[in-house]
Design an enzyme around this catalytic site. Structure first.
Site, PDB file in Angstrom:
ATOM      1  N   ASP A  34       0.832  -1.211   0.000  1.00  3.10           N
ATOM      2  CA  ASP A  34       0.000   0.000   0.000  1.00  3.10           C
ATOM      3  C   ASP A  34       0.860   1.251   0.000  1.00  3.10           C
ATOM      4  OD1 ASP A  34      -2.469  -1.076   2.424  1.00  3.10           O
ATOM      5  OD2 ASP A  34      -2.402  -1.291   0.259  1.00  3.10           O
ATOM      6  N   LYS A  56      -3.417   2.816  -1.559  1.00  2.32           N
ATOM      7  CA  LYS A  56      -4.567   3.062  -0.704  1.00  2.32           C
ATOM      8  C   LYS A  56      -4.313   4.380   0.011  1.00  2.32           C
ATOM      9  CE  LYS A  56      -7.087   0.644   2.856  1.00  2.32           C
ATOM     10  NZ  LYS A  56      -7.060  -0.479   3.773  1.00  2.32           N
ATOM     11  N   MET A 170      -8.502   8.412   9.454  1.00  5.53           N
ATOM     12  CA  MET A 170      -9.185   8.708   8.179  1.00  5.53           C
ATOM     13  C   MET A 170     -10.205   9.839   8.354  1.00  5.53           C
ATOM     14  SD  MET A 170      -9.982   4.764   7.042  1.00  5.53           S
ATOM     15  CE  MET A 170     -10.896   4.425   8.531  1.00  5.53           C
TER      16      MET A 170
HETATM   17  C1  LIG Z   1      -6.891   3.082   6.220  1.00  6.36           C
HETATM   18  S1  LIG Z   1      -6.291   3.629   7.755  1.00  6.36           S
HETATM   19  C2  LIG Z   1      -5.060   2.417   8.056  1.00  6.36           C
HETATM   20  C3  LIG Z   1      -4.552   2.425   9.471  1.00  6.36           C
HETATM   21  C4  LIG Z   1      -3.403   1.463   9.684  1.00  6.36           C
HETATM   22  N1  LIG Z   1      -3.813   0.103   9.449  1.00  6.36           N
HETATM   23  C5  LIG Z   1      -2.795   1.588  11.071  1.00  6.36           C
HETATM   24  O1  LIG Z   1      -2.912   0.647  11.886  1.00  6.36           O
HETATM   25  O2  LIG Z   1      -2.162   2.610  11.355  1.00  6.36           O
HETATM   26  C6  LIG Z   1      -5.379   5.036   7.259  1.00  6.36           C
HETATM   27  C7  LIG Z   1      -5.387   6.137   8.293  1.00  6.36           C
HETATM   28  O3  LIG Z   1      -4.437   5.868   9.305  1.00  6.36           O
HETATM   29  C8  LIG Z   1      -3.898   7.070   9.773  1.00  6.36           C
HETATM   30  N2  LIG Z   1      -2.442   7.039   9.586  1.00  6.36           N
HETATM   31  C9  LIG Z   1      -1.722   6.063   9.011  1.00  6.36           C
HETATM   32  N3  LIG Z   1      -0.403   6.327   9.074  1.00  6.36           N
HETATM   33  C10 LIG Z   1      -0.299   7.512   9.709  1.00  6.36           C
HETATM   34  C11 LIG Z   1       0.806   8.327  10.105  1.00  6.36           C
HETATM   35  N4  LIG Z   1       2.065   7.963   9.853  1.00  6.36           N
HETATM   36  N5  LIG Z   1       0.538   9.488  10.756  1.00  6.36           N
HETATM   37  C12 LIG Z   1      -0.723   9.868  11.036  1.00  6.36           C
HETATM   38  N6  LIG Z   1      -1.807   9.128  10.693  1.00  6.36           N
HETATM   39  C13 LIG Z   1      -1.593   7.969  10.050  1.00  6.36           C
HETATM   40  C14 LIG Z   1      -4.563   8.206   9.021  1.00  6.36           C
HETATM   41  O4  LIG Z   1      -5.660   8.642   9.788  1.00  6.36           O
HETATM   42  C15 LIG Z   1      -5.016   7.503   7.760  1.00  6.36           C
HETATM   43  O5  LIG Z   1      -6.103   8.169   7.181  1.00  6.36           O
END
Ligand SMILES: C[S@@+](CC[C@H](N)C(=O)[O-])C[C@H]1O[C@@H](n2cnc3c(N)ncnc32)[C@H](O)[C@@H]1O
Length: 246
Positions: A34, A56, A170
């Site tokens: 992803d 994604k 998200m």
């Molecule tokens: C589809 S979700 C996936 C989450 C992922 N599986 C996790 O456990 O972190 C994607 C969301 O995770 C958050 N996100 C992921 N990586 C991030 C990061 N490095 N900093 C801040 N938010 C993050 C954001 O809110 C983003 O919209």
């Protein structure tokens, strides 16, 4: 038929990858990944490993989830070691459960390698503990993708009145609605919240505000970003350790 490792890539900082994840990445014949997975991780793969990008972003799939499921399945028919690499943890808003069910229904063996989720690690790198004695006894990780105005919301907004920490993933595009809704259920206008962008990476940025002013303060924040709501945000003033020391 091969085996699929549904693998968490961690939140961004490559050193937050687990030893187990690193092992399966090194052994992989193909890695299906992803946008949220740090691409530097791919350099750990062996020569000849194939890479398949199924990007994604903010909960929106560039490739539809049904097609991703099929891509994983087809690769498992061709290769012995398949790594499905997902940002953070595969089962935290990662649709890893759906991918696992799809494989199970087709007789493909899989395992799950949990990853460090952004929901906890981005706040930690921002100096915000999601629980803290005397401040917050629990935390919730909530989708911010669902509009708070949705008629039959699955989110129990009325239960968010306590001081327990709420982490919205998200949710940046819905921040105006989320902050409004939290004030409507009775949280004070000056209730602390923060938006953390690109958490745990060198580009991490953190905006601290209140439910009333956070929207105005975060107009141009880049994604991925998450929202932390809770009194624990106030601890950042003393616990901020990462930015400037990366
Ligand atoms: C589809 S979700 C996936 C989450 C992922 N599986 C996790 O456990 O972190 C994607 C969301 O995770 C958050 N996100 C992921 N990586 C991030 C990061 N490095 N900093 C801040 N938010 C993050 C954001 O809110 C983003 O919209």
């Amino acid at each position: 038929m091969g085996k699929v490792h549904l693998t968490g890539a961690g939140p961004g900082d490559i050193e937050l990858l687990t030893i187990k994840a690193l092992r399966v990445i090194k052994e992989a014949d193909v890695i299906i990944y992803d946008r949220l997975a740090n691409p530097d991780i791919l350099q750990e793969a062996k020569n000849g490993c194939e890479f398949v990008y199924v990007g994604k972003e903010d909960g929106r799939h560039i490739v539809p989830q049904d097609d991703i499921n099929e891509v994983i399945y087809q690769n498992a028919l061709k290769h012995e070691n398949v790594v499905r690499l997902k940002g953070g943890d595969p089962f935290v808003f990662g649709r890893g459960g759906e991918e696992a069910l799809y494989l199970r229904d087709r007789g493909i063996s899989f395992d799950v390698i949990p990853g460090i989720t952004s929901a906890i690690s981005a706040p930690a790198y921002a100096g915000i503990p999601v629980t803290h004695r005397g401040v917050s006894v629990s935390f919730r990780v909530v989708t911010g993708h669902e509009s708070p105005n949705k008629k039959e919301s699955q989110i129990p907004w009325e239960t968010f009145k306590t001081d327990d920490t709420i982490v919205f993933l998200m949710g940046l595009h819905n921040l105006p609605k989320i902050s409004k809704k939290l004030m409507e259920i009775g949280k004070p206008k000056n209730y602390p919240c923060a938006v953390i962008s690109k958490g745990t990476t060198k580009e991490q940025s953190v905006v601290v505000g209140t439910l009333e002013d956070i929207v105005a303060k975060t107009k141009d924040v880049p994604t991925p970003a998450l929202i932390v709501v809770g009194r624990v945000v106030e601890l950042r003033e003393q616990l901020q350790w990462f930015e400037g020391n990366e």
